[in-house]
Design a protein around this motif. Structure first.
Motif, PDB file in Angstrom:
ATOM      1  N   ALA A   1       2.095  -3.557  -3.609  1.00 52.58           N
ATOM      2  CA  ALA A   1       2.428  -4.896  -4.108  1.00 52.58           C
ATOM      3  C   ALA A   1       3.937  -5.060  -4.224  1.00 52.58           C
ATOM      4  O   ALA A   1       4.683  -4.080  -4.264  1.00 52.58           O
ATOM      5  N   SER A   2       4.371  -6.333  -4.306  1.00 53.13           N
ATOM      6  CA  SER A   2       5.817  -6.563  -4.296  1.00 53.13           C
ATOM      7  C   SER A   2       6.491  -5.951  -5.519  1.00 53.13           C
ATOM      8  O   SER A   2       7.657  -5.580  -5.461  1.00 53.13           O
ATOM      9  N   ASP A   3       5.751  -5.826  -6.643  1.00 54.00           N
ATOM     10  CA  ASP A   3       6.347  -5.137  -7.794  1.00 54.00           C
ATOM     11  C   ASP A   3       5.626  -3.809  -8.048  1.00 54.00           C
ATOM     12  O   ASP A   3       5.549  -3.330  -9.161  1.00 54.00           O
TER      13      ASP A   3
ATOM     14  N   ARG B   1      -3.497  -1.515  -2.688  1.00 54.19           N
ATOM     15  CA  ARG B   1      -3.037  -2.881  -2.896  1.00 54.19           C
ATOM     16  C   ARG B   1      -2.039  -2.896  -4.048  1.00 54.19           C
ATOM     17  O   ARG B   1      -1.036  -3.601  -4.002  1.00 54.19           O
TER      18      ARG B   1
ATOM     19  N   THR C   1      -8.058  -5.197   1.559  1.00 59.44           N
ATOM     20  CA  THR C   1      -6.631  -5.324   1.292  1.00 59.44           C
ATOM     21  C   THR C   1      -6.096  -6.677   1.742  1.00 59.44           C
ATOM     22  O   THR C   1      -5.452  -7.376   0.977  1.00 59.44           O
ATOM     23  N   THR C   2      -6.386  -7.071   2.984  1.00 58.01           N
ATOM     24  CA  THR C   2      -5.756  -8.289   3.508  1.00 58.01           C
ATOM     25  C   THR C   2      -6.747  -9.327   4.009  1.00 58.01           C
ATOM     26  O   THR C   2      -6.356 -10.446   4.291  1.00 58.01           O
ATOM     27  N   ARG C   3      -8.021  -8.977   4.166  1.00 57.95           N
ATOM     28  CA  ARG C   3      -9.009  -9.876   4.770  1.00 57.95           C
ATOM     29  C   ARG C   3      -8.566 -10.335   6.157  1.00 57.95           C
ATOM     30  O   ARG C   3      -8.867 -11.444   6.580  1.00 57.95           O
ATOM     31  N   GLY C   4      -7.787  -9.529   6.843  1.00 56.29           N
ATOM     32  CA  GLY C   4      -7.333  -9.912   8.178  1.00 56.29           C
ATOM     33  C   GLY C   4      -6.020 -10.675   8.162  1.00 56.29           C
ATOM     34  O   GLY C   4      -5.438 -10.927   9.195  1.00 56.29           O
ATOM     35  N   GLY C   5      -5.538 -11.045   6.984  1.00 57.79           N
ATOM     36  CA  GLY C   5      -4.321 -11.845   6.881  1.00 57.79           C
ATOM     37  C   GLY C   5      -3.099 -10.980   6.683  1.00 57.79           C
ATOM     38  O   GLY C   5      -3.208  -9.754   6.759  1.00 57.79           O
ATOM     39  N   PRO C   6      -1.932 -11.538   6.415  1.00 56.45           N
ATOM     40  CA  PRO C   6      -1.664 -12.979   6.385  1.00 56.45           C
ATOM     41  C   PRO C   6      -1.812 -13.604   7.769  1.00 56.45           C
ATOM     42  O   PRO C   6      -1.485 -12.941   8.755  1.00 56.45           O
TER      43      PRO C   6
ATOM     44  N   LEU D   1       1.778  -5.831   2.096  1.00 56.40           N
ATOM     45  CA  LEU D   1       0.545  -6.354   2.682  1.00 56.40           C
ATOM     46  C   LEU D   1       0.603  -7.861   2.876  1.00 56.40           C
ATOM     47  O   LEU D   1      -0.272  -8.446   3.512  1.00 56.40           O
ATOM     48  N   GLY D   2       1.623  -8.515   2.331  1.00 52.64           N
ATOM     49  CA  GLY D   2       1.689  -9.962   2.399  1.00 52.64           C
ATOM     50  C   GLY D   2       2.681 -10.463   3.423  1.00 52.64           C
ATOM     51  O   GLY D   2       2.799 -11.655   3.661  1.00 52.64           O
TER      52      GLY D   2
ATOM     53  N   SER E   1       6.779  -7.441   0.060  1.00 52.14           N
ATOM     54  CA  SER E   1       5.356  -7.433  -0.249  1.00 52.14           C
ATOM     55  C   SER E   1       4.640  -6.912   0.989  1.00 52.14           C
ATOM     56  O   SER E   1       4.344  -7.656   1.907  1.00 52.14           O
TER      57      SER E   1
END
Lengths: 323, 449
Positions: free
Chosen positions: A148-150, A144, A255-260, A170-171, A168
Motif C-alpha cells: 500500500a502507498s503507506d 496488499r 489484490t487488483t481484480r485485474g486493475g487498475p 498495486l494501484g 502505490s
C-alpha cells in the motif's frame, strides 16, 4: 506421480525394467481392477467435468435455460478478442515472475543451505517454505498491506532515501503487474527450494569430494555437479510454477481484480467473470480449454527441453573431473 | 528421477480409455441445460391477505432462505417475530457474503431443493437470469393485495419489474421486493470542515469550491479507495446526475434502447473526475487502496470528504461526521430484492414473510440496524447522521432521482466502467473514449439478449 518409485526405476537396470513392463501388459486387465476405484473417482471428478467443459465450449449457455449450439464461435471470439491477447501478454510477463525467478532464487538458496552448516537448518527450511503453505487469499491480503502507498515497503524505502520511488505499487498502472508478479515469486520460491534441497541430498557426496580434490571452487562445483544433477527437479519445479503462473487467479483477484484498468488482467480473470458474473458459460469454457491446451504445450516444451539425455551421475563425474 | 517415456503400453491403454470416455460422454449428452433443475410448483395468485389460519393449514413446515450476510442483524429481530405470528413455521436462513450470494444464488434457485425465499440482485446478472429462467414467482398479486404500489415505497419496486422476455427492467411484472434502500452522497469530517472555514457542501459546485481549500491545507480532500473499481463509479454517478436529467440515466440503466451513454453530460462528468484526480483531490494511490480500507481511514480522521452512500454510515461515528446529498435529491437505489422461488410449496408462508419485511415496524428495525428502509413513514432516526441520511433518502424518493447503479446494466459493466474510469482518472484515456467504450459494452450486452 510418485517420485520415489520413479527414482527406483532409474536405478534398476533397464533390461529388467523392460521385462517387468511386458509381464505387466499380460496381466493388465486384472491389474486394472486394483486401480478401478481410483480410476472411477478420477473419471467422475476429473475426466467427466473436463468433457463437460469441452462440450459446453461449443454452446451459448447461461447455466439455466437450454443451450444453443454455436459451433466454433466461442473459439473464434477467444482468438480475436484484443482484451484476451493483452491478458495473455500479461501471463507471459508473469511467467518470468512466477516461474523463472523462483527457480533461480530456489537454486541459489538450495545451493547455500546445502553447503553452509547452519544450526537449526530445518527451522530455516520450514520458514522459507511458509509462503507455499499459506492460503493465497491470506497472502494477497497481507501483500496488499505491504504494498500500500503507506505500507511497510514504502516506509522502508523512505527510511533509506528511496522515497522518491515510493508509489502505490498495486494501484499504479506501471508497477501493478510487476508487483503482483513479485507476490508470486515470494509464494513459489519456497517450493522450488525444497524440491532442489531434496535433489541435492540425493547426489553422491563422493562427487563433491572428487571435485574438491580436483580443485573446484564453490561455483564450479555448483555448475558442474549440482546443476546437472538437479535437472529433473528443475523440470518439475518449472512445470509446477508455469502451471501456477498461467492459471493464476486468486492472487490477482484478491489484490487488483485485474486493475487498475486492465493492467493486471489475465485469462483466468476473464474466465471467472464470464462463468460466474456474465453467465456466459460457453465462452468461459472455450477460454478455459484454450488455456489448458496452452499450459500443456508450454509444459510439454519444458519437459522436452529438460529431458534427461544421459545418465546423470556419469555426466557429473565427467565434467567434475575436468581440470 | 526419470519421467517415464510416453508411449508405454500402459500409457497407450490409459490414453485410449480417456479418449473413449470422452467420446462416450460427448455423444451421450444432450445440450447443456436440457432436463434437470427445479420444477415449478403450482402457484396460485392470492386475492386476499394471507391469514395465520391459512399458514397454519400448511402444517409444520420449514421455510428455507438464502440471505446476504448484511441482513443478519435485521433477521435476528424479524425472524422471532415471524415465528411467533406463525408458530407452525420454522425459518432456516443460510447467510452468504454478498459476493458469494450473487455468484451462487441463481444456481441454488435452479436446483432441485431451491430455497423458498432468497435475495437476488437487481440487473441482468442475477434477477434477469432468475426471471428469464422462470425461477421466481411473480408478485403483482401480492403487491395489489398489500398495497405496495401506493405510499412512499412504491417507486422503489420499479427495478424489480421486468418485461416478458426479461430484456428490460423498471417496468412490467413485479418479481421481487426490497425493504431496504440506499442513497449516495458525501460524508464530511465536521471538525475539519470547521477548521478550514467551510460549510457542508450541498452541491457539486460547493464541493468543487471546497476541494482546493482542503488540498491547500495539506489534507487529502476526498478519501477514495478505488482498488475494487466501484468506488470511483459512485463519484462519477453523483456528478453525472447533475450534468443531465437523472430520468435519462435511469432509462439507460433500465435498458431503454433509445438511450445512450454517449452524452455531453457523461463526458463532462468523466472530465471532472480526471481533473480532480490530476489536481490530487483523491490523494495518492487511490487505485491501490480498497474501499473498506478507505472508509476505515476516513473514520480514523484521514481526509476531509468521503463520497459513498448510506451503506458506509455504520462505519462512522455520528458525532464526528455529517452527510449530504450532492445531486438535487441525491442518487440512490434499492438493495438486493427478495424473491419467492417458483418451485416453493410454501408460497403462502413466504408471502407472509415478505409482507412482514415490508411493514413500518420492520422499517424502524432496518434503521436501528444501520440501514435505510423504503418505508420511511413513521420511522425515527437515532442520531443526527442517521437523520441526515434519512432526509437525503426521502428527498431522493420524492424527486424520483433514484437512478440505480450503472452495474445493473450489463453483467460486465462494473469491470468495463470501473476499469475505464481508472484509465480516465490516470490520464491514460480520454473521457470521449470512456463513454464510447461503456456504450459499446451496453449495446453488446443488450444486443445478445
Amino acid at each position: 506421480m510418485t517420485v520415489s518409485s520413479a527414482t527406483r526405476a532409474t536405478v534398476v537396470a533397464t533390461p529388467r525394467g523392460r521385462r517387468r513392463r511386458s509381464s505387466f501388459t499380460a496381466y493388465s486387465w486384472s491389474s486394472l481392477l486394483y486401480v478401478a476405484p481410483a480410476l472411477l473417482f478420477f473419471g467422475v471428478f476429473v475426466i467427466y467435468p473436463i468433457c463437460i467443459s469441452v462440450q459446453t465450449s461449443f454452446y451459448e449457455y447461461d447455466g439455466l435455460t437450454v443451450a444453443t449450439p454455436v459451433g466454433a464461435a466461442n473459439y473464434v471470439a477467444v482468438f480475436t478478442d484484443p482484451a484476451l491477447r493483452e491478458a495473455l501478454l500479461h501471463s507471459l510477463v508473469l511467467l518470468f515472475f512466477y516461474a523463472v525467478l523462483p527457480v533461480v532464487i530456489g537454486l541459489g538458496l538450495a545451493g547455500l543451505l546445502s553447503r553452509i552448516r547452519i544450526y537449526g537448518l530445518t527451522f530455516f527450511r520450514a520458514v522459507l517454505f511458509i509462503p507455499q503453505v499459506l492460503s493465497s487469499v491470506v497472502v494477497a491480503v497481507a501483500w496488499r498491506g505491504i504494498l500500500a502507498s503507506d505500507g511497510p515497503l514504502n516506509s522502508v524505502m523512505q527510511a533509506v532515501g528511496l522515497g522518491s520511488f515510493a508509489t502505490s505499487w498495486l494501484g499504479d498502472f506501471d508497477t501493478a503487474l510487476p508487483a503482483v508478479g513479485g507476490i508470486g515469486t515470494w509464494v513459489q520460491y519456497g517450493l522450488c527450494m525444497v524440491l532442489f534441497l531434496g535433489g541435492i541430498v540425493g547426489i553422491d557426496r563422493s562427487l563433491y569430494e572428487a571435485a574438491r580434490l580436483d580443485g573446484a571452487g564453490a561455483i564450479r562445483e555448483f555448475r558442474a555437479i549440482t546443476l546437472p544433477a538437479l535437472r529433473p527437479q528443475i523440470s518439475i519445479a518449472l512445470i509446477l510454477c508455469i502451471t501456477f503462473a498461467l492459471r493464476n487467479f486468486d492472487i490477482i483477484w484478491n489484490t487488483t481484480r485485474g486493475g487498475p484498468g486492465t493492467s493486471t488482467a489475465v485469462p483466468s480473470v476473464y474466465i471467472y467473470q464470464d462463468a460466474f458474473q456474465n453467465r456466459a458459460l460457453g465462452q468461459a469454457s472455450a477460454m478455459a480449454v484454450v488455456l489448458t491446451l496452452l499450459i500443456l504445450v508450454i509444459v510439454g516444451i519444458v519437459q522436452f527441453a529438460l529431458r534427461e539425455r544421459s545418465d546423470v551421475p556419469r555426466a557429473a563425474r565427467r565434467s567434475g573431473g575436468v581440470r | 528421477m526419470r519421467i517415464p517415456t510416453r508411449s508405454t503400453p500402459v500409457r497407450r491403454l490409459a490414453l485410449a480409455g480417456l479418449v473413449g470416455v470422452t467420446v462416450v460422454a460427448l455423444a451421450g449428452c444432450a445440450a447443456p441445460g436440457a432436463g434437470g433443475g427445479s420444477d415449478a410448483a403450482e402457484q396460485e395468485d392470492i386475492a386476499e391477505q394471507v391469514t395465520a389460519d391459512q399458514v397454519a393449514d400448511l402444517g409444520d413446515i420449514t421455510l428455507t432462505m438464502w440471505a446476504d450476510q448484511a441482513e443478519e442483524p435485521l433477521m435476528d429481530l424479524l425472524v422471532p417475530a415471524y415465528e411467533e405470528a406463525y408458530p407452525n413455521v420454522t425459518v432456516d436462513i443460510t447467510y452468504k457474503s454478498f459476493d458469494d450470494l450473487i455468484a451462487t444464488v441463481v444456481n441454488a434457485a435452479n436446483s432441485a431443493n431451491a430455497p423458498d425465499l432468497f435475495q437476488g440482485n437487481i440487473g441482468y446478472a442475477v434477477d434477469g437470469a432468475l426471471v428469464k429462467a422462470g425461477l421466481v414467482r411473480p408478485l403483482d398479486d401480492v403487491a395489489d393485495v398489500y398495497g405496495w404500489n401506493e405510499g412512499t415505497g412504491a417507486s422503489t419496486l420499479a427495478p424489480s419489474k421486468w418485461n416478458d422476455d426479461a430484456t428490460t427492467f423498471g417496468d412490467g411484472t413485479l418479481y421481487g421486493m426490497s425493504p431496504i434502500s440506499e442513497v449516495q452522497g458525501i460524508y464530511y469530517n465536521t471538525s475539519k470542515l470547521e477548521a478550514l472555514g467551510l460549510d457542508a457542501p450541498a452541491s457539486i459546485d460547493d464541493l468543487e469550491a471546497a476541494l482546493p481549500v482542503a488540498a491547500a491545507s495539506g489534507e487529502t480532500p476526498i478519501m477514495l479507495g478505488n482498488a475494487d473499481q466501484y468506488a470511483g463509479t459512485h463519484i462519477f454517478s453523483d456528478i453525472a446526475a447533475t450534468t443531465q436529467d437523472p430520468a435519462d440515466i435511469r432509462a439507460w440503466i433500465g435498458g431503454d434502447p433509445d438511450q445512450s451513454f454517449v452524452t455531453d453530460g457523461n463526458v463532462e462528468a468523466a472530465e471532472t473526475m480526471a481533473e480532480w484526480a490530476d489536481a490530487g483531490y483523491f490523494g495518492d494511490g487511490y487505485d491501490g487502496l480498497g474501499n473498506e480500507d478507505a472508509i476505515a481511514r476516513f473514520a480514523d480522521g484521514d481526509g476531509v470528504f468521503f463520497v459513498g452512500g448510506s451503506w458506509n454510515g455504520a462505519s462512522l461515528n455520528a458525532a464526528e461526521f455529517g452527510f449530504g446529498a450532492l445531486a438535487s435529491g441525491g442518487v440512490g437505489a434499492t438493495a438486493s430484492p427478495w424473491h419467492i422461488s417458483s418451485s416453493s410449496e410454501n408460497a403462502i408462508a413466504s408471502i407472509a414473510f415478505l409482507e412482514m419485511l415490508h411493514s413500518p415496524e420492520t422499517g424502524q428495525w432496518i434503521l436501528d440496524t444501520g440501514r435505510l428502509p423504503v418505508i420511511t413513514d413513521g420511522v425515527t432516526a437515532g442520531d443526527e447522521l442517521q437523520q441526515q441520511t434519512l432526509d437525503a433518502l426521502t428527498a431522493t424518493i420524492d424527486a424520483g432521482t433514484q437512478v440505480g447503479y450503472y452495474d445493473w446494466t450489463t453483467t460486465d459493466m462494473l469491470t468495463v466502467m470501473g476499469g475505464g474510469l481508472q484509465e480516465v482518472m490516470a490520464g491514460r484515456s480520454s473521457a470521449d473514449d470512456f463513454v464510447e467504450t461503456v456504450q459499446a459494452a451496453w449495446a453488446d450486452g443488450h444486443g445478445s439478449e
